[in-house]
Design an enzyme around this catalytic site. Structure first.
Site, PDB file in Angstrom:
ATOM      1  N   PHE A  21       0.862  -1.061   0.028  1.00  0.00           N
ATOM      2  CA  PHE A  21      -0.153  -0.142  -0.082  1.00  0.00           C
ATOM      3  C   PHE A  21       0.759   1.120   0.046  1.00  0.00           C
ATOM      4  CE2 PHE A  21      -3.415   2.788   1.086  1.00  0.00           C
ATOM      5  CZ  PHE A  21      -4.465   2.001   0.815  1.00  0.00           C
ATOM      6  N   PHE A  56      -1.236  -2.844   8.073  1.00  0.00           N
ATOM      7  CA  PHE A  56      -2.028  -3.621   8.902  1.00  0.00           C
ATOM      8  C   PHE A  56      -1.568  -5.198   9.038  1.00  0.00           C
ATOM      9  CE2 PHE A  56      -5.683  -6.117  10.494  1.00  0.00           C
ATOM     10  CZ  PHE A  56      -5.989  -5.615  11.728  1.00  0.00           C
ATOM     11  N   VAL A  80       1.117   4.844   6.202  1.00  0.00           N
ATOM     12  CA  VAL A  80      -0.156   5.015   6.608  1.00  0.00           C
ATOM     13  C   VAL A  80      -0.542   6.725   6.454  1.00  0.00           C
ATOM     14  CG1 VAL A  80      -2.153   4.357   7.798  1.00  0.00           C
ATOM     15  CG2 VAL A  80       0.014   3.279   8.064  1.00  0.00           C
ATOM     16  N   ILE A  81      -1.318   6.976   5.360  1.00  0.00           N
ATOM     17  CA  ILE A  81      -1.362   8.520   5.254  1.00  0.00           C
ATOM     18  C   ILE A  81      -2.710   8.747   5.635  1.00  0.00           C
ATOM     19  CG2 ILE A  81      -1.380  10.209   3.453  1.00  0.00           C
ATOM     20  CD1 ILE A  81       0.933   8.348   1.980  1.00  0.00           C
ATOM     21  N   HIS A  87      -9.822   5.011   8.504  1.00  0.00           N
ATOM     22  CA  HIS A  87      -8.860   3.738   8.619  1.00  0.00           C
ATOM     23  C   HIS A  87      -7.854   4.130   9.397  1.00  0.00           C
ATOM     24  CE1 HIS A  87     -10.891   0.876   6.032  1.00  0.00           C
ATOM     25  NE2 HIS A  87      -9.998   0.030   5.988  1.00  0.00           N
ATOM     26  N   PHE A 112      10.053  -0.157  13.834  1.00  0.00           N
ATOM     27  CA  PHE A 112       9.128   0.478  13.630  1.00  0.00           C
ATOM     28  C   PHE A 112       9.556   1.627  12.237  1.00  0.00           C
ATOM     29  CE2 PHE A 112       5.681   3.649  13.516  1.00  0.00           C
ATOM     30  CZ  PHE A 112       4.422   2.777  13.558  1.00  0.00           C
TER      31      PHE A 112
HETATM   32  N1  INI Z   1      -2.417   0.502   4.400  1.00  0.00           N
HETATM   33  C1  INI Z   1      -1.440   1.244   4.437  1.00  0.00           C
HETATM   34  O1  INI Z   1      -0.314   0.518   4.634  1.00  0.00           O
HETATM   35  N2  INI Z   1      -1.571   2.520   4.344  1.00  0.00           N
HETATM   36  C2  INI Z   1      -2.674   3.243   4.309  1.00  0.00           C
HETATM   37  O2  INI Z   1      -2.488   4.625   4.183  1.00  0.00           O
HETATM   38  C3  INI Z   1      -3.938   2.628   4.235  1.00  0.00           C
HETATM   39  N3  INI Z   1      -5.228   3.232   4.251  1.00  0.00           N
HETATM   40  O3  INI Z   1      -4.926   4.366   4.127  1.00  0.00           O
HETATM   41  O4  INI Z   1      -6.279   2.697   4.070  1.00  0.00           O
HETATM   42  C4  INI Z   1      -3.768   1.257   4.561  1.00  0.00           C
HETATM   43  N4  INI Z   1      -4.876   0.277   4.356  1.00  0.00           N
HETATM   44  C5  INI Z   1      -4.940  -1.139   4.193  1.00  0.00           C
HETATM   45  C6  INI Z   1      -4.582  -1.783   5.286  1.00  0.00           C
HETATM   46  O5  INI Z   1      -3.301  -1.581   6.013  1.00  0.00           O
HETATM   47  C7  INI Z   1      -4.997  -3.369   5.203  1.00  0.00           C
HETATM   48  O6  INI Z   1      -4.102  -4.051   4.043  1.00  0.00           O
HETATM   49  C8  INI Z   1      -6.295  -3.651   4.612  1.00  0.00           C
HETATM   50  O7  INI Z   1      -7.228  -3.353   5.365  1.00  0.00           O
HETATM   51  C9  INI Z   1      -6.534  -5.355   4.564  1.00  0.00           C
HETATM   52  O8  INI Z   1      -6.386  -5.838   5.919  1.00  0.00           O
END
Ligand code: INI
Length: 177
Positions: A21, A56, A80-81, A87, A112
């Site tokens: 992501f 996540f 993570v933005i 979320h 981290f």
């Molecule tokens: N995952 C990220 O790594 N960065 C983000 O900004 C982000 N947003 O914004 O939603 C994000 N979402 C996905 C999450 O980490 C999981 O992969 C997904 O929910 C499946 O479990």
């Protein structure tokens, strides 16, 4: 000017868990991280990179890697933005809690290196290869933590002096010291 090369981490093994992501950002974190490890003498074969869908998913894979005994430390990279997503808060708290818990449970350094920013511009700034890059900083923190853990557990006092890890560990194994 070329960046300085040292051999202080030669022989150490690292796992890197990187989120896909926001790949434009996390790819830069990964490059800076592996470049820094290489400059410190870590062999490419001693670095295992695992990609996960998003931040996540990082803690589970980091904990599993740490438990294998095949790595001295695990480095977690993600971005993570906030944007408009609710979320953001859930993901940030789960990732930070999960990484911290995994390190405490396994007693393996788990670093981290996850950016948590309000905007894409802030994330890009922290992943900028020309300036301070959080991926490189995460690699340095990982090397330092391996040495700290070895020192306090009495496993490898030589590492404190900056002697290459491979040399001090292997020499002692063969009873040459
Ligand atoms: N995952 C990220 O790594 N960065 C983000 O900004 C982000 N947003 O914004 O939603 C994000 N979402 C996905 C999450 O980490 C999981 O992969 C997904 O929910 C499946 O479990």
């Amino acid at each position: 000017m070329a960046k300085k090369t040292t051999r202080t981490a030669a022989g150490l093994r690292f796992g890197i868990v990187v989120a896909r992501f926001n790949q434009r950002i996390t790819g830069k974190l990964l490059s800076a991280c592996t470049d820094t490890l290489a400059r410190c003498g870590v062999a490419a074969d001693d670095i295992q990179v695992v990609r996960v869908p998003g931040a996540f998913e990082i803690p589970l894979v980091a904990r599993t890697m740490a438990r294998t005994n095949r790595v001295d430390a695990v480095i977690c990279l993600g971005a993570v933005i906030r944007g408009d997503t609710p979320h953001f808060d859930y993901i940030c708290s789960e990732v930070s809690r999960g990484i911290g818990q995994a390190a405490l449970e396994t007693e393996v350094p788990i670093i981290f290196g996850v950016l948590t920013t309000e905007t894409v511009a802030q994330a890009e700034e922290r992943a900028d290869q020309q300036q301070f890059n959080r991926g490189g900083a995460a690699a340095q923190a990982a090397i330092e933590m391996v040495k700290v853990m070895r020192t306090i557990s009495g496993k490898d006092r030589k590492l404190e002096s900056g002697e290459p890890a491979s040399q001090s560990g292997r020499m002692r194994q063969k009873g040459k010291r």
